[in-house]
Design an enzyme around this catalytic site. Sequence first.
Site, mmCIF file in Angstrom:
data_model
loop_
_atom_site.group_PDB
_atom_site.id
_atom_site.type_symbol
_atom_site.label_atom_id
_atom_site.label_comp_id
_atom_site.label_asym_id
_atom_site.label_seq_id
_atom_site.Cartn_x
_atom_site.Cartn_y
_atom_site.Cartn_z
ATOM 1 N N SER A 142 37.490 31.805 51.600
ATOM 2 C CA SER A 142 38.805 33.218 52.442
ATOM 3 C C SER A 142 38.750 32.488 54.090
ATOM 4 O O SER A 142 38.331 31.545 54.300
ATOM 5 C CB SER A 142 37.799 34.904 52.271
ATOM 6 O OG SER A 142 38.713 35.493 52.981
ATOM 7 N N TYR A 155 31.471 41.157 52.491
ATOM 8 C CA TYR A 155 32.577 40.139 52.279
ATOM 9 C C TYR A 155 32.630 39.075 52.734
ATOM 10 O O TYR A 155 32.207 37.606 52.678
ATOM 11 C CB TYR A 155 33.742 41.020 51.801
ATOM 12 C CG TYR A 155 34.967 39.734 51.020
ATOM 13 C CD1 TYR A 155 35.363 39.811 49.865
ATOM 14 C CD2 TYR A 155 35.723 39.226 52.120
ATOM 15 C CE1 TYR A 155 36.465 38.597 49.884
ATOM 16 C CE2 TYR A 155 37.482 38.664 51.918
ATOM 17 C CZ TYR A 155 36.997 38.209 50.630
ATOM 18 O OH TYR A 155 37.737 37.483 49.968
HETATM 19 P P1 NAD Z 1 42.049 38.900 41.780
HETATM 20 O O1 NAD Z 1 41.468 40.330 42.047
HETATM 21 O O2 NAD Z 1 43.266 39.034 41.122
HETATM 22 O O3 NAD Z 1 41.086 37.973 41.406
HETATM 23 C C1 NAD Z 1 39.469 38.177 40.502
HETATM 24 C C2 NAD Z 1 39.204 37.278 39.842
HETATM 25 O O4 NAD Z 1 38.127 37.144 39.445
HETATM 26 C C3 NAD Z 1 39.249 38.459 38.439
HETATM 27 O O5 NAD Z 1 39.748 37.662 37.382
HETATM 28 C C4 NAD Z 1 38.189 38.590 38.217
HETATM 29 O O6 NAD Z 1 38.252 39.067 36.493
HETATM 30 C C5 NAD Z 1 37.240 37.589 38.722
HETATM 31 N N1 NAD Z 1 35.912 38.351 38.668
HETATM 32 C C6 NAD Z 1 35.289 39.503 39.568
HETATM 33 N N2 NAD Z 1 33.957 39.440 39.449
HETATM 34 C C7 NAD Z 1 33.867 38.562 38.739
HETATM 35 C C8 NAD Z 1 32.893 38.113 37.519
HETATM 36 N N3 NAD Z 1 30.954 38.566 38.064
HETATM 37 N N4 NAD Z 1 32.834 37.271 36.406
HETATM 38 C C9 NAD Z 1 33.588 36.716 36.554
HETATM 39 N N5 NAD Z 1 34.453 36.474 37.041
HETATM 40 C C10 NAD Z 1 35.185 38.218 37.746
HETATM 41 O O7 NAD Z 1 42.292 38.470 43.526
HETATM 42 P P2 NAD Z 1 42.057 37.503 43.461
HETATM 43 O O8 NAD Z 1 43.172 37.754 44.969
HETATM 44 O O9 NAD Z 1 43.084 36.284 42.860
HETATM 45 O O10 NAD Z 1 40.916 37.082 44.269
HETATM 46 C C11 NAD Z 1 40.380 34.731 44.090
HETATM 47 C C12 NAD Z 1 39.357 34.577 45.114
HETATM 48 O O11 NAD Z 1 40.190 34.356 45.822
HETATM 49 C C13 NAD Z 1 38.536 35.342 45.239
HETATM 50 O O12 NAD Z 1 37.043 34.556 46.006
HETATM 51 C C14 NAD Z 1 38.908 36.208 46.294
HETATM 52 O O13 NAD Z 1 37.389 36.718 47.358
HETATM 53 C C15 NAD Z 1 40.065 35.221 47.040
HETATM 54 N N6 NAD Z 1 40.738 35.210 48.220
HETATM 55 C C16 NAD Z 1 41.811 36.186 48.163
HETATM 56 C C17 NAD Z 1 42.437 36.402 49.112
HETATM 57 C C18 NAD Z 1 44.002 37.270 48.888
HETATM 58 O O14 NAD Z 1 44.814 37.774 49.894
HETATM 59 N N7 NAD Z 1 44.650 37.234 47.170
HETATM 60 C C19 NAD Z 1 42.246 35.896 50.675
HETATM 61 C C20 NAD Z 1 41.384 35.597 50.534
HETATM 62 C C21 NAD Z 1 39.849 35.608 49.683
#
Ligand code: NAD
Length: 254
Positions: A142, A155
Amino acid sequence: MKLQDKVALVTGANSGIGKAIATRFAAEGARVVVNYHSHEDDQQAAAEARSFGDESIALVGDVSNREDVQRMMGMIVERFGRLDIAVNNAGIEIKKPFLDTTPQEWERVMAVNVSGVFFVTQAAAIQMVKQGGGGKIINISSVHEDIPFSGYTSYCASKGAVRMMMRNLSIELAPHRINVNNIAPGAIATPINQAVLDDPAARAQAIEEIPWGRFGRPEEVAAVAAFLASDEAEYVTGSTYCVDGGLVRQVTKY
Ligand code: NAD
């Protein structure tokens, strides 16, 4: 196609950024392992893997549970005989003032976002070293691996830990030709941001802070992942690639 016949594990691949990466990898010719967290999603994850063709599979497993990760790795090797690419995408966040954060909340974020990356990366790297020929590890960290975010201390700390894990492993795994890199998304329109996306005032404020003037799309993160996973990234290791519309370069406007 950039990833023809490569075997790629994507954690948390049934939602948001992980789903976009899995979809892009499949379009680039990879055999994709769609990891998902809960049996509630059995049918959805299986349908997603099927949509990628006969060579992709869905595997349930909690990345914060080492036994689950070992089991998944065993199934991947049994099915494909190898693993070429591992994307640590699964992640959670908790918005809570630091003074109110419970030990359980802190530990859960660390378990998924840090221990999950450790377990998957170690299992993947052991297999990659064993099979030879290198490999690619990509962590979806992130922009908060670097910039603070009030109310999200657990986080931010977890993503900072993933930054240093990546930097260390890029050195330690270089002799095995395993590239290790992070992608740092900014604000991407996915379920993790649903509360902000659904609140017009919060959404407008978030957009105000992004030089590009909009949320990012999961596919825009997937495009960078496809490059980092490909042979073209042979000499690319140990760095973080922001996909953030300039967010980390933003300075206070007042
Ligand atoms: P999301 O909530 O759509 O996806 C997260 C995924 O992780 C889901 O499929 C969830 O089921 C899975 N997950 C959670 N805990 C788990 C576990 N213990 N074992 C296996 N799977 C698990 O959100 P996203 O935005 O697609 O996030 C994906 C990644 O991107 C994350 O690491 C998040 O921190 C990072 N991220 C997202 C953003 C954003 O703005 N969306 C920004 C920076 C970083």
